[in-house]
Design a protein around this motif. Structure first.
Motif, short mmCIF file in Angstrom:
data_model
loop_
_atom_site.label_atom_id
_atom_site.label_comp_id
_atom_site.label_asym_id
_atom_site.label_seq_id
_atom_site.Cartn_x
_atom_site.Cartn_y
_atom_site.Cartn_z
N UNK A 275 149.59 18.56 26.28
CA UNK A 275 149.53 20.02 26.10
C UNK A 275 148.09 20.52 26.20
N UNK A 276 147.12 19.64 25.98
CA UNK A 276 145.73 20.06 26.08
C UNK A 276 145.32 20.36 27.52
N UNK A 277 146.20 20.14 28.48
CA UNK A 277 145.93 20.56 29.85
C UNK A 277 145.80 22.08 29.94
N UNK A 278 146.43 22.79 29.01
CA UNK A 278 146.41 24.25 29.04
C UNK A 278 145.22 24.83 28.28
N UNK A 279 144.79 24.15 27.23
CA UNK A 279 143.69 24.64 26.41
C UNK A 279 142.62 23.55 26.31
N UNK A 280 141.44 23.82 26.83
CA UNK A 280 140.39 22.81 26.88
C UNK A 280 139.89 22.44 25.48
N UNK A 281 139.97 23.37 24.53
CA UNK A 281 139.48 23.08 23.18
C UNK A 281 140.62 22.75 22.21
N UNK A 282 141.72 22.30 22.75
CA UNK A 282 142.91 21.98 21.98
C UNK A 282 142.66 20.84 21.00
N UNK A 283 142.98 21.07 19.74
CA UNK A 283 142.89 20.04 18.70
C UNK A 283 144.23 20.00 17.99
N UNK A 284 144.97 18.93 18.21
CA UNK A 284 146.34 18.87 17.68
C UNK A 284 146.35 18.52 16.20
N UNK A 285 147.35 19.06 15.50
CA UNK A 285 147.56 18.76 14.09
C UNK A 285 149.06 18.63 13.85
N UNK A 286 149.48 17.67 13.03
CA UNK A 286 150.91 17.52 12.76
C UNK A 286 151.46 18.70 11.97
N UNK A 287 152.73 18.92 12.11
CA UNK A 287 153.43 19.98 11.38
C UNK A 287 154.10 19.33 10.17
N UNK A 288 153.85 19.87 9.00
CA UNK A 288 154.39 19.28 7.78
C UNK A 288 155.90 19.21 7.78
N UNK A 289 156.43 18.21 7.11
CA UNK A 289 157.87 18.02 7.04
C UNK A 289 158.53 19.17 6.30
N UNK A 290 159.60 19.74 6.85
CA UNK A 290 160.28 20.84 6.16
C UNK A 290 161.03 20.36 4.92
N UNK A 291 161.21 19.04 4.81
CA UNK A 291 161.89 18.51 3.62
C UNK A 291 161.01 18.64 2.38
N UNK A 292 159.70 18.77 2.61
CA UNK A 292 158.79 19.01 1.50
C UNK A 292 158.85 20.48 1.11
N UNK A 293 158.98 20.76 -0.16
CA UNK A 293 159.04 22.15 -0.60
C UNK A 293 157.73 22.85 -0.28
N UNK A 294 157.83 24.13 0.02
CA UNK A 294 156.62 24.91 0.17
C UNK A 294 156.24 25.25 1.60
N UNK A 295 157.08 24.90 2.61
CA UNK A 295 156.70 25.30 3.97
C UNK A 295 156.71 26.83 4.07
N UNK A 296 155.64 27.36 4.59
CA UNK A 296 155.54 28.80 4.77
C UNK A 296 155.46 29.13 6.26
N UNK A 297 156.39 29.93 6.73
CA UNK A 297 156.37 30.35 8.13
C UNK A 297 155.18 31.27 8.36
N UNK A 298 154.61 31.17 9.55
CA UNK A 298 153.47 32.02 9.90
C UNK A 298 153.84 33.50 9.85
N UNK A 299 155.10 33.82 10.13
CA UNK A 299 155.54 35.20 10.10
C UNK A 299 155.47 35.78 8.69
N UNK A 300 155.47 34.92 7.69
CA UNK A 300 155.29 35.36 6.30
C UNK A 300 153.88 35.88 6.09
N UNK A 301 152.92 35.23 6.75
CA UNK A 301 151.51 35.56 6.54
C UNK A 301 151.03 36.69 7.44
N UNK A 302 151.60 36.80 8.63
CA UNK A 302 151.14 37.79 9.60
C UNK A 302 152.33 38.48 10.24
N UNK A 303 152.36 39.79 10.14
CA UNK A 303 153.44 40.58 10.74
C UNK A 303 153.27 40.63 12.26
#
Length: 495
Positions: A275-303
Protein backbone atom coordinates in the motif's frame (compact mmCIF):
# COMPACT_ATOMS: atom_id res chain seq x y z
CA UNK A 1 -28.45 -16.73 -7.23
CA UNK A 2 -29.22 -17.86 -3.70
CA UNK A 3 -27.12 -20.97 -3.90
CA UNK A 4 -24.19 -19.02 -5.38
CA UNK A 5 -24.21 -16.52 -2.54
CA UNK A 6 -24.49 -19.22 0.06
CA UNK A 7 -21.35 -20.78 -1.35
CA UNK A 8 -19.51 -17.45 -1.29
CA UNK A 9 -20.07 -16.83 2.38
CA UNK A 10 -19.17 -20.35 3.55
CA UNK A 11 -15.77 -20.55 5.31
CA UNK A 12 -12.95 -21.86 3.13
CA UNK A 13 -11.06 -24.94 4.30
CA UNK A 14 -9.33 -25.82 1.05
CA UNK A 15 -5.84 -24.68 2.05
CA UNK A 16 -3.87 -27.09 4.23
CA UNK A 17 -0.88 -26.08 6.30
CA UNK A 18 0.46 -29.63 6.35
CA UNK A 19 2.98 -29.06 3.57
CA UNK A 20 4.63 -25.93 4.95
CA UNK A 21 8.23 -26.47 5.95
CA UNK A 22 9.56 -25.54 9.35
CA UNK A 23 11.84 -22.95 7.70
CA UNK A 24 8.89 -21.43 5.90
CA UNK A 25 6.94 -21.14 9.14
CA UNK A 26 9.87 -19.40 10.85
CA UNK A 27 10.32 -16.88 8.05
CA UNK A 28 6.71 -15.85 7.67
CA UNK A 29 4.92 -13.85 10.39
CA UNK A 30 1.72 -15.23 11.83
CA UNK A 31 -1.03 -13.56 9.74
CA UNK A 32 -2.85 -12.20 12.79
CA UNK A 33 0.33 -10.42 13.88
CA UNK A 34 0.79 -8.45 10.64
CA UNK A 35 -0.76 -5.03 10.06
CA UNK A 36 -2.82 -6.55 7.25
CA UNK A 37 -3.95 -9.35 9.56
CA UNK A 38 -4.98 -6.87 12.25
CA UNK A 39 -7.21 -5.07 9.75
CA UNK A 40 -8.75 -8.36 8.63
CA UNK A 41 -9.40 -9.35 12.23
CA UNK A 42 -11.00 -5.99 12.99
CA UNK A 43 -13.32 -6.22 9.98
CA UNK A 44 -14.46 -9.76 10.80
CA UNK A 45 -14.83 -9.36 14.58
CA UNK A 46 -16.28 -5.87 15.11
CA UNK A 47 -19.81 -6.04 16.57
CA UNK A 48 -22.84 -3.76 16.14
CA UNK A 49 -22.93 -2.96 19.84
CA UNK A 50 -19.55 -1.25 19.46
CA UNK A 51 -21.20 1.53 17.45
CA UNK A 52 -21.85 4.39 19.86
CA UNK A 53 -24.92 6.61 19.68
CA UNK A 54 -22.73 9.38 18.25
CA UNK A 55 -21.37 7.15 15.47
CA UNK A 56 -24.85 5.84 14.66
CA UNK A 57 -26.26 9.35 14.44
CA UNK A 58 -23.42 10.68 12.30
CA UNK A 59 -23.35 7.70 9.96
CA UNK A 60 -27.12 7.86 9.41
CA UNK A 61 -26.68 11.49 8.40
CA UNK A 62 -24.00 10.37 5.95
CA UNK A 63 -26.28 7.69 4.48
CA UNK A 64 -29.16 10.15 4.05
CA UNK A 65 -26.97 12.81 2.45
CA UNK A 66 -25.28 10.31 0.12
CA UNK A 67 -28.62 8.92 -1.05
CA UNK A 68 -29.87 12.43 -1.81
CA UNK A 69 -26.70 13.33 -3.68
CA UNK A 70 -26.98 10.09 -5.65
CA UNK A 71 -30.61 10.76 -6.55
CA UNK A 72 -29.96 14.24 -7.94
CA UNK A 73 -26.84 12.83 -9.58
CA UNK A 74 -29.02 10.34 -11.46
CA UNK A 75 -30.35 13.28 -13.49
CA UNK A 76 -26.93 14.19 -14.93
CA UNK A 77 -25.52 13.49 -18.38
CA UNK A 78 -22.55 11.56 -17.07
CA UNK A 79 -24.82 9.21 -15.09
CA UNK A 80 -26.95 8.59 -18.18
CA UNK A 81 -23.82 7.79 -20.19
CA UNK A 82 -22.62 5.31 -17.58
CA UNK A 83 -26.03 3.63 -17.26
CA UNK A 84 -26.49 3.30 -21.03
CA UNK A 85 -23.00 1.87 -21.35
CA UNK A 86 -23.69 -0.81 -18.74
CA UNK A 87 -27.08 -1.68 -20.24
CA UNK A 88 -25.71 -1.86 -23.80
CA UNK A 89 -22.47 -3.70 -23.10
CA UNK A 90 -23.49 -6.25 -20.48
CA UNK A 91 -26.22 -8.87 -20.29
CA UNK A 92 -29.31 -7.89 -18.35
CA UNK A 93 -29.19 -8.94 -14.70
CA UNK A 94 -32.26 -8.16 -12.61
CA UNK A 95 -30.58 -8.01 -9.18
CA UNK A 96 -29.48 -4.63 -7.84
CA UNK A 97 -31.31 -1.31 -7.99
CA UNK A 98 -30.20 1.88 -9.71
CA UNK A 99 -30.76 5.34 -8.23
CA UNK A 100 -33.86 6.99 -9.63
CA UNK A 101 -34.71 4.27 -12.18
CA UNK A 102 -37.71 2.16 -11.20
CA UNK A 103 -37.34 -0.50 -13.88
CA UNK A 104 -33.56 -0.53 -14.25
CA UNK A 105 -31.58 -3.20 -12.43
CA UNK A 106 -28.06 -4.41 -13.03
CA UNK A 107 -25.60 -6.92 -11.68
CA UNK A 108 -24.41 -5.89 -8.19
CA UNK A 109 -21.00 -4.65 -9.32
CA UNK A 110 -22.46 -2.61 -12.19
CA UNK A 111 -25.17 -1.16 -9.94
CA UNK A 112 -22.46 -0.12 -7.49
CA UNK A 113 -20.61 1.45 -10.42
CA UNK A 114 -23.45 3.54 -11.85
CA UNK A 115 -24.69 4.60 -8.41
CA UNK A 116 -21.14 5.64 -7.62
CA UNK A 117 -21.14 7.76 -10.78
CA UNK A 118 -24.38 9.37 -9.63
CA UNK A 119 -22.96 10.11 -6.19
CA UNK A 120 -19.93 12.01 -7.49
CA UNK A 121 -21.33 13.34 -10.78
CA UNK A 122 -21.80 16.82 -9.29
CA UNK A 123 -19.03 16.70 -6.65
CA UNK A 124 -21.79 17.06 -4.05
CA UNK A 125 -20.81 14.17 -1.75
CA UNK A 126 -19.36 14.34 1.74
CA UNK A 127 -15.67 14.94 2.50
CA UNK A 128 -13.47 13.99 5.43
CA UNK A 129 -10.01 14.77 6.74
CA UNK A 130 -7.50 13.54 5.69
CA UNK A 131 -8.96 14.40 2.31
CA UNK A 132 -11.29 11.85 0.74
CA UNK A 133 -14.97 11.27 -0.12
CA UNK A 134 -15.85 8.34 2.14
CA UNK A 135 -19.57 7.62 1.72
CA UNK A 136 -19.73 7.52 -2.07
CA UNK A 137 -17.16 4.75 -2.23
CA UNK A 138 -19.02 2.56 0.30
CA UNK A 139 -22.78 3.15 0.20
CA UNK A 140 -23.39 2.13 -3.45
CA UNK A 141 -21.47 -1.09 -2.81
CA UNK A 142 -23.35 -2.14 0.33
CA UNK A 143 -26.69 -1.17 -1.22
CA UNK A 144 -25.95 -3.35 -4.25
CA UNK A 145 -24.78 -6.21 -2.06
CA UNK A 146 -27.88 -5.90 0.11
CA UNK A 147 -30.00 -6.28 -3.03
CA UNK A 148 -27.96 -9.32 -4.03
CA UNK A 149 -28.39 -11.21 -0.78
CA UNK A 150 -31.25 -13.75 -0.61
CA UNK A 151 -34.50 -12.73 1.06
CA UNK A 152 -33.84 -14.94 4.08
CA UNK A 153 -30.33 -13.53 4.48
CA UNK A 154 -31.02 -9.80 4.15
CA UNK A 155 -29.00 -7.86 6.73
CA UNK A 156 -30.73 -5.93 9.47
CA UNK A 157 -30.49 -2.16 9.42
CA UNK A 158 -27.94 -2.33 12.23
CA UNK A 159 -25.78 -4.84 10.35
CA UNK A 160 -26.01 -2.58 7.31
CA UNK A 161 -24.84 0.41 9.37
CA UNK A 162 -22.03 -1.64 10.88
CA UNK A 163 -20.74 -2.58 7.42
CA UNK A 164 -21.02 1.04 6.30
CA UNK A 165 -19.09 2.25 9.34
CA UNK A 166 -16.40 -0.40 8.86
CA UNK A 167 -15.89 0.97 5.34
CA UNK A 168 -15.58 4.51 6.66
CA UNK A 169 -13.27 3.49 9.50
CA UNK A 170 -10.83 1.58 7.28
CA UNK A 171 -10.51 4.60 4.97
CA UNK A 172 -9.80 6.91 7.89
CA UNK A 173 -7.21 4.59 9.44
CA UNK A 174 -5.35 4.17 6.16
CA UNK A 175 -5.29 7.92 5.51
CA UNK A 176 -3.67 8.47 8.89
CA UNK A 177 -0.68 6.34 7.88
CA UNK A 178 0.63 9.27 5.82
CA UNK A 179 1.30 12.96 6.38
CA UNK A 180 1.04 13.49 2.62
CA UNK A 181 -2.56 12.29 2.77
CA UNK A 182 -3.51 15.22 5.01
CA UNK A 183 -3.14 17.69 2.13
CA UNK A 184 -5.20 18.34 -0.98
CA UNK A 185 -3.90 15.68 -3.39
CA UNK A 186 -1.55 16.27 -6.32
CA UNK A 187 -0.84 12.81 -7.77
CA UNK A 188 -3.90 10.57 -7.41
CA UNK A 189 -7.46 10.93 -6.16
CA UNK A 190 -7.66 9.37 -2.66
CA UNK A 191 -11.14 7.83 -3.05
CA UNK A 192 -9.76 5.60 -5.79
CA UNK A 193 -7.32 4.13 -3.28
CA UNK A 194 -8.68 4.25 0.27
CA UNK A 195 -12.24 4.26 -1.07
CA UNK A 196 -11.72 0.94 -2.82
CA UNK A 197 -10.25 -0.48 0.38
CA UNK A 198 -13.17 0.84 2.40
CA UNK A 199 -15.69 -0.59 -0.02
CA UNK A 200 -13.98 -3.98 0.14
CA UNK A 201 -13.96 -3.87 3.94
CA UNK A 202 -17.64 -2.94 4.17
CA UNK A 203 -18.68 -5.68 1.77
CA UNK A 204 -16.48 -8.26 3.50
CA UNK A 205 -18.16 -7.34 6.79
CA UNK A 206 -21.66 -7.63 5.26
CA UNK A 207 -20.75 -11.04 3.82
CA UNK A 208 -19.51 -12.17 7.25
CA UNK A 209 -16.14 -13.24 5.83
CA UNK A 210 -13.55 -14.62 8.23
CA UNK A 211 -10.49 -12.58 9.16
CA UNK A 212 -8.26 -14.22 6.54
CA UNK A 213 -10.77 -13.57 3.76
CA UNK A 214 -11.17 -9.97 4.95
CA UNK A 215 -7.40 -9.49 4.71
CA UNK A 216 -7.37 -10.95 1.22
CA UNK A 217 -10.29 -8.69 0.21
CA UNK A 218 -8.17 -5.66 1.17
CA UNK A 219 -5.16 -6.99 -0.72
CA UNK A 220 -7.25 -7.71 -3.82
CA UNK A 221 -8.74 -4.21 -3.60
CA UNK A 222 -5.24 -2.72 -3.53
CA UNK A 223 -4.64 -4.20 -6.98
CA UNK A 224 -7.81 -2.54 -8.27
CA UNK A 225 -7.01 0.95 -6.98
CA UNK A 226 -5.77 4.29 -8.27
CA UNK A 227 -6.60 7.15 -10.65
CA UNK A 228 -4.57 10.25 -11.59
CA UNK A 229 -5.57 13.78 -10.67
CA UNK A 230 -5.37 14.81 -14.33
CA UNK A 231 -8.98 13.63 -14.70
CA UNK A 232 -10.24 15.98 -11.99
CA UNK A 233 -12.75 18.53 -13.29
CA UNK A 234 -13.76 16.24 -16.17
CA UNK A 235 -16.61 13.82 -16.77
CA UNK A 236 -14.25 11.02 -15.81
CA UNK A 237 -13.82 12.12 -12.20
CA UNK A 238 -17.13 10.49 -11.13
CA UNK A 239 -15.65 7.21 -12.35
CA UNK A 240 -13.20 7.45 -9.44
CA UNK A 241 -15.95 6.97 -6.85
CA UNK A 242 -17.77 4.54 -9.12
CA UNK A 243 -14.78 2.25 -9.51
CA UNK A 244 -14.03 2.40 -5.80
CA UNK A 245 -17.53 1.11 -5.03
CA UNK A 246 -17.50 -1.44 -7.83
CA UNK A 247 -14.01 -2.85 -7.32
CA UNK A 248 -14.32 -2.96 -3.55
CA UNK A 249 -17.42 -5.12 -3.92
CA UNK A 250 -15.62 -7.18 -6.55
CA UNK A 251 -12.67 -7.71 -4.22
CA UNK A 252 -14.88 -8.93 -1.37
CA UNK A 253 -16.78 -11.32 -3.63
CA UNK A 254 -13.54 -12.73 -5.04
CA UNK A 255 -12.16 -13.20 -1.54
CA UNK A 256 -15.36 -15.01 -0.55
CA UNK A 257 -14.70 -17.49 -3.36
CA UNK A 258 -11.21 -18.17 -2.06
CA UNK A 259 -9.05 -15.87 -4.20
CA UNK A 260 -5.91 -14.92 -2.30
CA UNK A 261 -3.52 -11.99 -2.42
CA UNK A 262 -0.59 -10.65 -0.41
CA UNK A 263 -1.01 -11.29 3.33
CA UNK A 264 1.16 -8.22 3.99
CA UNK A 265 -0.23 -5.66 1.58
CA UNK A 266 -0.65 -3.08 4.38
CA UNK A 267 2.69 -3.85 6.04
CA UNK A 268 5.97 -2.09 5.40
CA UNK A 269 8.13 -4.74 3.74
CA UNK A 270 11.63 -3.57 2.68
CA UNK A 271 12.09 -3.76 -1.07
CA UNK A 272 8.44 -4.59 -1.79
CA UNK A 273 5.79 -2.00 -2.56
CA UNK A 274 2.45 -2.73 -0.95
CA UNK A 275 0.00 0.00 0.00
CA UNK A 276 3.00 2.30 0.43
CA UNK A 277 3.15 2.45 -3.38
CA UNK A 278 0.47 5.15 -3.09
CA UNK A 279 1.99 7.18 -0.25
CA UNK A 280 5.75 7.67 -0.13
CA UNK A 281 5.73 8.56 3.59
CA UNK A 282 3.45 5.67 4.53
CA UNK A 283 4.08 4.24 8.01
CA UNK A 284 1.85 1.29 8.79
CA UNK A 285 0.37 0.59 12.21
CA UNK A 286 -1.78 -2.35 13.32
CA UNK A 287 -5.44 -1.83 14.11
CA UNK A 288 -6.38 -2.83 17.64
CA UNK A 289 -8.53 -5.90 18.15
CA UNK A 290 -12.23 -5.04 18.41
CA UNK A 291 -12.56 -7.78 21.03
CA UNK A 292 -10.73 -5.45 23.40
CA UNK A 293 -13.10 -3.01 25.05
CA UNK A 294 -12.67 0.62 24.20
CA UNK A 295 -12.35 0.75 20.40
CA UNK A 296 -13.34 4.22 19.30
CA UNK A 297 -14.38 4.85 15.71
CA UNK A 298 -12.76 7.85 14.07
CA UNK A 299 -16.23 9.16 13.25
CA UNK A 300 -16.74 9.57 17.01
CA UNK A 301 -13.80 11.98 17.15
CA UNK A 302 -14.32 13.88 13.90
CA UNK A 303 -17.60 14.70 12.18
CA UNK A 304 -18.12 14.81 8.42
CA UNK A 305 -18.20 17.80 6.07
CA UNK A 306 -21.44 18.11 4.09
CA UNK A 307 -21.51 20.47 1.12
CA UNK A 308 -24.23 23.08 0.72
CA UNK A 309 -23.64 23.34 -3.03
CA UNK A 310 -22.17 20.93 -5.60
CA UNK A 311 -18.49 21.80 -5.95
CA UNK A 312 -15.03 20.82 -4.69
CA UNK A 313 -14.81 21.32 -0.94
CA UNK A 314 -12.20 24.10 -1.24
CA UNK A 315 -14.77 26.22 -3.06
CA UNK A 316 -16.87 26.56 0.09
CA UNK A 317 -14.30 28.77 1.80
CA UNK A 318 -14.10 31.32 -1.03
CA UNK A 319 -17.86 31.21 -1.62
CA UNK A 320 -18.60 32.11 2.01
CA UNK A 321 -15.91 34.80 2.02
CA UNK A 322 -17.27 36.29 -1.22
CA UNK A 323 -20.86 36.10 0.04
CA UNK A 324 -19.90 38.26 3.01
CA UNK A 325 -18.46 40.86 0.60
CA UNK A 326 -21.68 40.68 -1.44
CA UNK A 327 -23.63 41.71 1.67
CA UNK A 328 -21.48 44.84 1.95
CA UNK A 329 -21.88 45.61 -1.75
CA UNK A 330 -25.66 45.49 -1.62
CA UNK A 331 -25.67 47.15 1.77
CA UNK A 332 -25.11 50.56 0.25
CA UNK A 333 -28.87 50.88 -0.26
CA UNK A 334 -29.18 48.76 -3.40
CA UNK A 335 -30.63 45.26 -3.73
CA UNK A 336 -28.12 44.55 -6.49
CA UNK A 337 -24.87 46.02 -7.70
CA UNK A 338 -23.16 46.44 -11.03
CA UNK A 339 -19.96 44.50 -11.73
CA UNK A 340 -18.74 47.72 -13.31
CA UNK A 341 -18.29 49.06 -9.77
CA UNK A 342 -15.53 46.51 -9.15
CA UNK A 343 -11.99 47.30 -10.27
CA UNK A 344 -10.12 44.29 -8.90
CA UNK A 345 -10.79 41.00 -7.09
CA UNK A 346 -8.01 39.40 -5.05
CA UNK A 347 -8.31 35.81 -3.83
CA UNK A 348 -6.02 34.45 -1.14
CA UNK A 349 -6.30 30.68 -1.31
CA UNK A 350 -4.10 27.58 -0.98
CA UNK A 351 -1.85 26.62 -3.86
CA UNK A 352 -3.47 23.71 -5.70
CA UNK A 353 -3.21 23.67 -9.46
CA UNK A 354 -6.27 21.59 -10.28
CA UNK A 355 -8.67 23.97 -8.49
CA UNK A 356 -7.07 27.16 -9.86
CA UNK A 357 -9.08 27.61 -13.07
CA UNK A 358 -9.41 31.26 -14.18
CA UNK A 359 -11.94 30.70 -17.00
CA UNK A 360 -13.73 27.35 -16.66
CA UNK A 361 -15.23 26.01 -19.87
CA UNK A 362 -17.51 23.31 -18.45
CA UNK A 363 -19.61 22.71 -15.36
CA UNK A 364 -17.00 20.21 -14.14
CA UNK A 365 -14.23 22.80 -14.42
CA UNK A 366 -16.47 25.39 -12.75
CA UNK A 367 -16.95 23.07 -9.77
CA UNK A 368 -13.15 23.09 -9.42
CA UNK A 369 -12.51 26.82 -9.87
CA UNK A 370 -11.74 29.19 -7.00
CA UNK A 371 -12.35 32.07 -9.40
CA UNK A 372 -15.75 30.92 -10.64
CA UNK A 373 -17.17 30.16 -7.21
CA UNK A 374 -15.91 33.41 -5.70
CA UNK A 375 -17.37 35.47 -8.55
CA UNK A 376 -20.68 33.58 -8.48
CA UNK A 377 -21.03 34.32 -4.76
CA UNK A 378 -20.03 37.96 -5.27
CA UNK A 379 -22.69 38.33 -7.93
CA UNK A 380 -25.52 36.33 -6.36
CA UNK A 381 -24.71 36.21 -2.67
CA UNK A 382 -24.47 32.42 -2.74
CA UNK A 383 -23.54 29.43 -4.88
CA UNK A 384 -26.31 26.91 -5.65
CA UNK A 385 -27.06 23.94 -7.87
CA UNK A 386 -28.25 26.40 -10.53
CA UNK A 387 -24.92 28.28 -10.52
CA UNK A 388 -23.42 25.57 -12.75
CA UNK A 389 -26.05 25.60 -15.47
CA UNK A 390 -24.98 26.82 -18.92
CA UNK A 391 -27.17 29.93 -18.60
CA UNK A 392 -25.62 30.95 -15.27
CA UNK A 393 -22.07 30.23 -16.42
CA UNK A 394 -22.38 32.33 -19.58
CA UNK A 395 -23.71 35.52 -17.98
CA UNK A 396 -21.76 38.58 -19.26
CA UNK A 397 -21.59 40.10 -15.77
CA UNK A 398 -20.03 36.89 -14.39
CA UNK A 399 -17.48 36.77 -17.19
CA UNK A 400 -16.65 40.41 -16.51
CA UNK A 401 -15.92 39.63 -12.87
CA UNK A 402 -13.75 36.64 -13.81
CA UNK A 403 -11.55 38.89 -15.93
CA UNK A 404 -10.71 40.98 -12.84
CA UNK A 405 -9.59 38.17 -10.55
CA UNK A 406 -6.04 37.77 -9.29
CA UNK A 407 -4.92 34.90 -7.07
CA UNK A 408 -2.38 34.85 -4.25
CA UNK A 409 -1.13 31.86 -2.27
CA UNK A 410 -0.06 33.06 1.20
CA UNK A 411 2.48 30.91 3.02
CA UNK A 412 0.15 30.60 6.01
CA UNK A 413 -2.66 29.10 3.88
CA UNK A 414 -1.80 25.42 3.31
CA UNK A 415 -3.61 23.11 0.88
CA UNK A 416 -5.17 21.27 3.80
CA UNK A 417 -8.89 21.06 4.51
CA UNK A 418 -8.32 21.25 8.24
CA UNK A 419 -6.10 24.37 8.21
CA UNK A 420 -6.86 26.40 5.07
CA UNK A 421 -8.85 29.62 4.77
CA UNK A 422 -10.40 31.63 1.97
CA UNK A 423 -10.06 35.40 1.65
CA UNK A 424 -11.67 37.67 -0.93
CA UNK A 425 -10.64 41.31 -1.31
CA UNK A 426 -12.61 43.57 -3.65
CA UNK A 427 -11.34 46.99 -4.74
CA UNK A 428 -14.04 49.36 -6.00
CA UNK A 429 -13.56 52.03 -8.65
CA UNK A 430 -13.60 54.75 -6.03
CA UNK A 431 -10.75 53.08 -4.15
CA UNK A 432 -12.79 51.52 -1.34
CA UNK A 433 -11.67 48.03 -0.33
CA UNK A 434 -14.00 45.32 0.98
CA UNK A 435 -12.69 42.11 2.51
CA UNK A 436 -14.28 38.80 3.42
CA UNK A 437 -12.62 35.87 5.08
CA UNK A 438 -13.78 32.36 5.93
CA UNK A 439 -11.84 30.06 8.24
CA UNK A 440 -14.55 27.43 8.73
CA UNK A 441 -17.55 27.36 6.40
CA UNK A 442 -21.00 26.14 7.44
CA UNK A 443 -20.99 22.43 6.71
CA UNK A 444 -17.35 21.79 7.69
CA UNK A 445 -16.77 19.08 10.32
CA UNK A 446 -15.97 21.87 12.81
CA UNK A 447 -19.25 23.60 11.96
CA UNK A 448 -21.54 20.81 10.75
CA UNK A 449 -24.93 21.24 9.14
CA UNK A 450 -27.78 20.92 11.58
CA UNK A 451 -30.16 18.00 11.12
CA UNK A 452 -32.74 20.44 9.73
CA UNK A 453 -30.26 21.81 7.18
CA UNK A 454 -29.20 18.32 6.17
CA UNK A 455 -32.81 17.21 5.68
CA UNK A 456 -33.52 20.35 3.66
CA UNK A 457 -30.59 19.52 1.38
CA UNK A 458 -31.84 15.94 1.06
CA UNK A 459 -35.38 17.06 0.21
CA UNK A 460 -34.12 19.45 -2.46
CA UNK A 461 -31.89 16.79 -4.01
CA UNK A 462 -34.23 13.82 -3.77
CA UNK A 463 -37.13 15.98 -4.95
CA UNK A 464 -35.58 15.92 -8.43
CA UNK A 465 -36.50 12.22 -8.63
CA UNK A 466 -38.82 11.09 -5.82
CA UNK A 467 -42.31 12.13 -4.74
CA UNK A 468 -42.68 14.00 -1.47
CA UNK A 469 -44.26 10.89 0.08
CA UNK A 470 -41.27 8.75 -0.83
CA UNK A 471 -38.89 11.40 0.43
CA UNK A 472 -40.60 11.34 3.82
CA UNK A 473 -40.40 7.54 3.91
CA UNK A 474 -36.69 7.51 3.10
CA UNK A 475 -36.01 10.02 5.88
CA UNK A 476 -37.99 7.88 8.32
CA UNK A 477 -36.30 4.63 7.28
CA UNK A 478 -32.80 6.09 7.56
CA UNK A 479 -33.64 7.63 10.92
CA UNK A 480 -34.76 4.20 12.21
CA UNK A 481 -32.15 2.17 10.34
CA UNK A 482 -30.48 0.83 13.48
CA UNK A 483 -33.86 -0.48 14.68
CA UNK A 484 -35.30 -2.20 11.60
CA UNK A 485 -35.04 -5.96 11.08
CA UNK A 486 -34.48 -5.88 7.33
CA UNK A 487 -32.73 -3.24 5.22
CA UNK A 488 -34.97 -4.08 2.24
CA UNK A 489 -37.31 -1.28 3.35
CA UNK A 490 -34.53 1.19 2.49
CA UNK A 491 -33.62 -0.45 -0.81
CA UNK A 492 -37.21 -0.39 -2.02
CA UNK A 493 -37.58 3.39 -1.63
CA UNK A 494 -34.76 4.60 -3.88
CA UNK A 495 -36.42 4.30 -7.29
Amino acid sequence: MMSTLQRTIRPMWAVSLMHKSAVDVLKRPVPEETVTGSFGKFISEIKPQQLSSVVLHRSKRMVLDSIGVGLIGSTTDVFELALQHCQDMYAADDISSVYGRKNAKLSPTLAAFVNGVATHSMDFDDTWHPATHPSGAVLPAVLALGDMMPTNRKPSGLDFLLAFNVGIEIQGRLMRFSNEAHNIPKRFHPPTVVGTMGSAAACARLLSLDHSQCSHALAIAASLSGAPMANAATQSKPLHIANAARFGLEAALLASRGLKASPQVLDTVPGVAGFNAFYEDYVSRPLGSPSDDGHMFLLEEQDMAFKRFPAHLGMHWVADAAASVHKHLVGFGHSTFSPAQIQDIQLRVPKSKYINRPFPESEHEARHSFQFNACSALLDGEVTVQSFTPAAMSRPELLALLSRVHVEHPDDNPANFNRMYGEVQVTLLGGDILRGRCDTFYGHWRNPLTDDSLRKKFRNNAGMVLSSEKIDRVIDVVDQLDRIENCSSLLSELQ
